[in-house]
Design an enzyme around this catalytic site. Structure first.
Site, PDB file in Angstrom:
ATOM      1  N   TRP A 359       0.930  -1.161  -0.073  1.00 40.82           N
ATOM      2  CA  TRP A 359      -0.216  -0.030  -0.091  1.00 40.82           C
ATOM      3  C   TRP A 359       0.860   1.246   0.099  1.00 40.82           C
ATOM      4  O   TRP A 359       0.396   2.255  -0.164  1.00 40.82           O
ATOM      5  CB  TRP A 359      -0.956   0.068   1.317  1.00 40.82           C
ATOM      6  CG  TRP A 359      -0.437   0.124   2.586  1.00 40.82           C
ATOM      7  CD1 TRP A 359       0.326  -0.544   3.131  1.00 40.82           C
ATOM      8  CD2 TRP A 359      -0.604   1.264   3.437  1.00 40.82           C
ATOM      9  NE1 TRP A 359       0.746  -0.239   4.418  1.00 40.82           N
ATOM     10  CE2 TRP A 359       0.311   0.845   4.748  1.00 40.82           C
ATOM     11  CE3 TRP A 359      -1.114   2.452   3.240  1.00 40.82           C
ATOM     12  CZ2 TRP A 359       0.396   1.884   5.642  1.00 40.82           C
ATOM     13  CZ3 TRP A 359      -1.414   3.360   4.444  1.00 40.82           C
ATOM     14  CH2 TRP A 359      -0.374   3.012   5.706  1.00 40.82           C
ATOM     15  N   ASP A 360       2.190   1.155   0.197  1.00 34.53           N
ATOM     16  CA  ASP A 360       3.209   2.200   0.139  1.00 34.53           C
ATOM     17  C   ASP A 360       3.001   2.850  -1.156  1.00 34.53           C
ATOM     18  O   ASP A 360       3.093   3.943  -1.195  1.00 34.53           O
ATOM     19  CB  ASP A 360       4.735   1.701   0.140  1.00 34.53           C
ATOM     20  CG  ASP A 360       4.816   1.011   1.248  1.00 34.53           C
ATOM     21  OD1 ASP A 360       4.135   0.413   1.931  1.00 34.53           O
ATOM     22  OD2 ASP A 360       6.228   0.882   1.638  1.00 34.53           O
ATOM     23  N   GLU A 490       1.704  -1.462  13.146  1.00 35.45           N
ATOM     24  CA  GLU A 490       1.992  -2.857  13.228  1.00 35.45           C
ATOM     25  C   GLU A 490       2.443  -3.420  14.477  1.00 35.45           C
ATOM     26  O   GLU A 490       2.603  -4.456  14.736  1.00 35.45           O
ATOM     27  CB  GLU A 490       2.721  -3.263  11.907  1.00 35.45           C
ATOM     28  CG  GLU A 490       2.077  -3.297  10.509  1.00 35.45           C
ATOM     29  CD  GLU A 490       3.103  -3.595   9.498  1.00 35.45           C
ATOM     30  OE1 GLU A 490       4.236  -3.331   9.377  1.00 35.45           O
ATOM     31  OE2 GLU A 490       2.500  -4.118   8.370  1.00 35.45           O
TER      32      GLU A 490
END
Lengths: 768, 768
Positions: A359-360, A490
């Site tokens: 998703w970067d 995370e």
């Protein structure tokens, strides 16, 4: 920082002195690429010391068999990995029969390596005393052509300086390569054909399972004192390799050189059966042009890239070097020509992280490509995901979702999931939100609304369906909740009601409904096509709407902040500043459970939401949340400092903004995380660009206009950058005294500077 | 149930008819063991069809290199695995030169297998037509001696029935064995010596890394029509193997037989250098006794075990067979002679689950061993953990705990952690509570308080320290909380304030403080020794006390129940009964995230706490919690039904109690979970015993007295069991009309029956 051997220089990355312990780091930092292929800075000649070989071809991958300790339902059986490809750079060099190998030389002097970012080449020079006592001087230079992205070129010069000597060059191709990151130590390549044709050599290989066909090829010419030496080489072919052997008697002080043209052609761009023919064509063109002309073209191609993408910083060479390194690497990784490619977190500098797309891309890279390239480039990045929509639906269906709901993979190469940690693969679902945010961001910046009826809306509907199904109604809270997720932070797993996830989930539904209305109004044909395709009806949309309207958000009355997730305040809240330094980084010092139950945040989470949806909140709200969360953030993700830098700048905290900027811009050059050996952090480099343009420059889009709130770090005298806004090129130059805006082209443009409208006319600089 | 080929029989497990698809299941079900070693029911003769070879030696393990997808700090680098050991059962059989192999025979008739639980042997018989057309009748019988637990004995008889034939027996030993469960397909054994001495054969092997030395040995004799045939065999030795070849000419209808004595001696019980000598000694004794006498002794040894451990059920042969199978397997796995051994979840029937010891031992197995064996056996099980205390401290310290806090491993062989899923290894910390509960339970049952000052208190202090450090103060709740845990219900991970974990944590501290006071009062020397050893002081104890007193417990006012964990009511609560049957078992049908966010419970969690601490709650409270949680429980752990059976019985719901009982007692025989091929569920077999004794029998300890509340399932006519209570043997016989108690020995005993005191006198049956 963990290393400081890189010399400060505005345009080059320079290493001086030979240190075997730095070889692997430098192999990453001095990598070259041209968007289609890339090469770590491995030596051309033999090197028997520790090294990490890496040649990569964009889009060529291998589905490695999954390795996990404990299988969970839903894991992919295979997942796509970046592949080390056949070696095309190799040139064995012998001096009077003795192998040139920097690991065995008696002495290495004046070793220098330069990654010339302005002109796009890697140069290396040194003097060495070989084990047989002969002293030589070596100069090697190579590049990967931007213009012909299948071609690489090397010039390797050697001068015996202590005596006359017989120099033997053995340029070769080698298809017997392996991956460092292989789960089962299997070989990923099969060699199909080894062939020579006059002075051309070819190795045709096939990736196992995926069956990509790759032709690796080469042709060389030998020079003595700059003049071509005609010579029939001795040819050796092996099962996977081919080499040509040239021998030149060289007088002391004279220079012999080999020029090697080599590279890859693949069946992504040519017919399987015509690879050798295609490679011959590339070679003929290259030989015809010659090395000098190719190098000149390379310089021009990079000049064109820099013309648009460069950021100058005056008065701070470290910062200047840092930002140029980031911009250079991003352009080496992805040039936006091919919608099948994307931006891997390690680019072409290493194998780590399996597949290539995170998703970067949507969250961090798209703004850079939108503003520094033609808008087709960002459109290609969006199209990449559109092309993977069916796979994203399959992925969701594997996890129990129905009705065409889509969950984009956490990591992917071809649209299939390439990751397997349940807490991430299955639970880090916020990535689905970034897909939609990128569309929104793209349309906001480019004004290209057509993308939505054309492709974007289908993606948005499938994602809205996901959020609708993924939320459930909590009787207890009388609200919809999203249970069991991992947010951008995370360092929390399987939490309930992660604020960021709930917020972007709600927003995705609302934005999708808004876009459905717009498409209905203005694009009737597309509207009917899409409604037919998706079988979407009013009843379903009403259900979506209810979920969005009644979404739950954890909030603390006491602190006046949204909580990162349910129960966050049950933690012991101790600011990072009070944490013993010996305990940092916590991801190396603490066991996983300890990290999880601590209050420490890996990267922006609530603040990531405030970054994406800045206009939904007041500056006071941002300040409150920044002051609550930043002190608990350890920034152990390369993606964290940039968002904080932008927000600190917005809050007028330029000192802090600058500190965050430094952390992001020289992350790899200074090796903050002690891991640059494995490759560079490519995607976070786009965050560095954002720190300057959106942070210090304060660039935003407001009502279809570019808006700026310009500040400058006190360490700098001036900085400048360019923005391609809807095909209008705007240059911004900021000094301590003023900001200057100049516009290329022919039409005028209205922008907003510090809240006021400013009319810009072409070729007329406006100072503010 | 997934199979129903096992014939009903009160004392034997019987299979009739040969079905290749059942071979691996039967290899598990017909396993034999003697507490020190065990053997799956692999055929003696060659079998080329699908088979899962398994020979196991208690306590012999191998530290396999960890395999995980993503490394987390705290994972053990190596972990101990159960080991397949050298093959001692093998006898190749040739009929006129043709190999006897049931996979290649033209026909197999009257195949019958019997695990005779009463006498402790495995018998097999069949008639087969070999590929060469010769018909033979075979009878094989083997057992692992209870009396001499290093010895196994096999009698293999064969009768050619269609023609005269030359029968060749090749008994062999083979050290070249591998593990099915090996992370990197490495070999775990090295052969040190292969030796023969007259008719004895030896293979001395060593486990790699752990260096266990094992001598596998054999000696055979040949019979014709029951009379010994003297014959010099042909001897073959290989790198890892030795075989003897005997040939007998047999007339049609006559029977030849081989008796093979074989087994293991290890350096756990002998000097490394004396293994061959030790094995010779075992062989000489065995040969001296002869097969028939050994078999007779085996019968006697098992009769002694059954005398105490048997449970009879009248009127329900399936239930009778089930409970005897469970009791038989538990005794095959662990006889309590050796404090170095423990009860693996697969016993000696398979490799699965790596190490051998789980909290199953403390939570489920100890009651069975306490009540059916001498109290030393349960004491040995406690001592096993006492001996691992230092390793448990190291384990806690790896995870960041200090001051001598201990965290016992989730799975272990030698005290070191042998598991690596962060959500279990690091977070399923409730196991620490089971260690203390087992001590409490042991002292409550046996009255052996001495164990506490001697060993137990040190364990309890280290565990109290763990809980004290693991809890943290929540300002929000103004209570101590325990964040980031996995409870007994493994279908929830990384939850906060799991009620069971918080409850047992609080209880561990309180019980420890109570025991410190008791030891201080009655065992002054031990008190001072322990205080010195642990440096425990009043200040620390006051801190513990505060944590215990101020522990938080999630509670729902609406439902009047404790919540399994924070946020449990945010889930969609749909009873299992309303779940589509195609979705079951959810652990095979659903992805892990879906399981996690569902309300479904794998095994008793809150109810496990109500089971352990039944006396802390009223029957009404139990009923409320049972009615809330049981309908949400999928019982996908073998350890779940027994607890529910006991509680259903306590609540007078005998129909439900009986249903749960059936699920637990025939779990493997009927292969409910489609996995018996991999081995039997040994530890849950102790739960079956509890279902009868504590469930239907309602046995409890009240104020140092045995107490009963007897019920009987309506499907049964009668059932009986025996309890060894503080060296007094009590027999209970229950019919539909009455309950009878009789006492062995000389002293009288007061018990409680249905709440009333009853005085029992030796050799005098009391009916109630």
């Amino acid at each position: 920082m963990n290393q400081d051997y890189i010399k400060p220089d505005a345009w080059s990355i320079i290493e001086e002195g030979f240190d075997k312990g730095r070889v692997k780091s430098s192999e990453s930092l001095f990598s070259i690429g041209n968007g289609a292929m890339g090469q770590r800075a491995n030596f051309e000649e033999q090197y028997s010391g520790p090294s990490f070989q890496g040649s990569y071809i964009g889009g060529v991958y291998y589905p490695d068999k999954t390795k996990v300790g404990w299988w969970k339902n839903g894991y992919p059986e295979y997942f796509a990995k970046v592949l080390n490809a056949p070696n095309w750079i190799g040139i064995n060099v012998f001096v009077d029969g003795e192998t040139l190998d920097l690991n065995t030389c008696r002495e290495v002097r004046n070793f220098r390596r330069e990654l010339n970012m302005k002109e796009g080449y890697l140069a290396r020079s040194f003097e060495a005393v070989l084990p047989n006592g002969i002293e030589v001087e070596v100069k090697a230079l190579r590049f990967l052509s931007i213009e012909d992205d299948e071609l690489g070129a090397i010039r390797f010069e050697i001068t015996p300086i202590s005596t006359d000597a017989e120099i033997r060059f053995e340029p070769y191709l080698d298809g017997s390569i392996t991956n460092t990151d292989a789960n089962w130590e299997e070989r990923f390549w099969e060699t199909l054909e080894v062939k020579t044709k006059s002075e051309k050599g070819f190795v045709v290989s096939k990736t196992l399972k995926t069956g990509f066909h790759v032709g690796t090829y080469m042709q060389s010419e030998i020079q003595l004192e700059g003049k071509e030496v005609s010579q029939k080489p001795e040819i050796k072919t092996g099962e996977d390799s081919v080499s040509f052997s040239y021998s030149v008697a060289v007088q002391k002080g004279k220079t012999t050189a080999i020029i090697k043209y080599a590279g890859y052609v693949t069946d992504m761009n040519h017919k399987e059966s015509e690879l050798i023919q295609a490679a011959s064509g590339v070679l003929d063109k290259a030989v015809d042009k010659g090395f000098e002309k190719l190098k000149e073209d390379q310089k021009k191609a990079w000049a064109k890239i820099w013309e648009m993408a460069d950021i100058t910083i005056d008065g701070d060479v470290m910062a200047q070097q840092g930002i140029r390194f980031n911009i250079f690497q991003l352009n080496q990784t992805y040039l936006g020509k091919d919608a099948r490619l994307n931006i891997g977190p390690k680019g072409f500098t290493g194998e780590k992280y399996g597949g290539s797309t995170y998703w970067d891309t949507e969250a961090y890279c798209i703004p850079f490509y939108m503003a520094t390239k033609d808008q087709q480039v960002a459109r290609n990045l969006l199209t990449y995901r559109y092309n993977h929509l069916e796979k994203a639906k399959e992925n969701a269906s594997k996890l129990g979702f129905s009705n065409g709901a889509a969950l984009y993979p956490m990591v992917t190469m071809n649209g299939e999931e390439s990751h397997n940690e349940w807490e991430i693969t299955f639970e880090e679902i916020h990535r689905n939100g970034a897909m939609v945010f990128a569309i929104y961001n793209y349309v906001r910046f480019t004004g290209d609304f057509d993308y939505i009826p054309e492709k974007g809306l289908e993606v948005m509907i499938a994602i809205a369906r996901f959020w609708h199904q993924r939320a459930n109604f909590s009787k207890e809270k009388n609200k919809y909740v999203i249970l069991g997720v991992t947010g951008p932070n995370e360092y929390e797993n399987n939490v309930h009601n992660n604020w960021y996830t709930n917020y972007i989930g709600k927003w995705c539904i609302e934005y999708c409904l808004e876009m459905i209305d717009k498409v209905k109004d203005g694009f009737e044909d597309d509207y009917h096509r899409i409604m037919g395709l998706t079988s979407l009806n009013e009843g379903e949309m009403a259900e979506w709407k209810e979920v969005a309207e009644e979404m739950y958000f954890p909030y603390s009355e006491e602190y006046g902040v949204f909580l990162q997730q349910d129960g966050f305040l049950d933690k012991e809240i101790i600011p990072v500043a009070e944490l013993d330094k010996t305990q940092r980084p916590i991801n190396q010092k603490w066991s996983w459970d300890r990290i999880l139950r601590s209050c420490y945040i890996k990267q922006a989470d609530v603040l990531q939401g405030f970054y994406f949806f800045e206009d939904h909140f007041s500056k006071e709200e941002l300040e409150k949340h920044f002051d609550f969360y930043e002190p608990l953030t350890v920034h152990e993700s390369s993606l964290s400092p940039c968002v904080h830098s932008i927000q600190a700048a917005l809050l007028g905290r330029m000192k802090q903004a600058y500190e965050f900027y430094l952390r992001t811009s020289r992350l790899d050059l200074d090796d903050y995380n002690k891991e640059v050996e494995q490759g560079c952090h490519i995607t976070s480099m786009a965050g560095t660009w954002m720190s300057i343009v959106e942070g210090f420059g304060g660039m935003r889009i407001e009502d279809d206009k570019l808006s700026f709130n310009l500040q400058i770090p006190q360490q700098w005298n001036a900085y400048s950058f360019k923005i391609n806004f809807r095909d209008r090129i705007l240059k911004i130059n900021v000094t301590n005294e003023k900001s200057e805006f100049s516009l290329e082209g022919e039409a005028s443009l209205e922008i907003i500077v510090n809240g006021k409208n400013v009319e810009l006319h072409p070729n007329n600089t406006v100072s503010v």
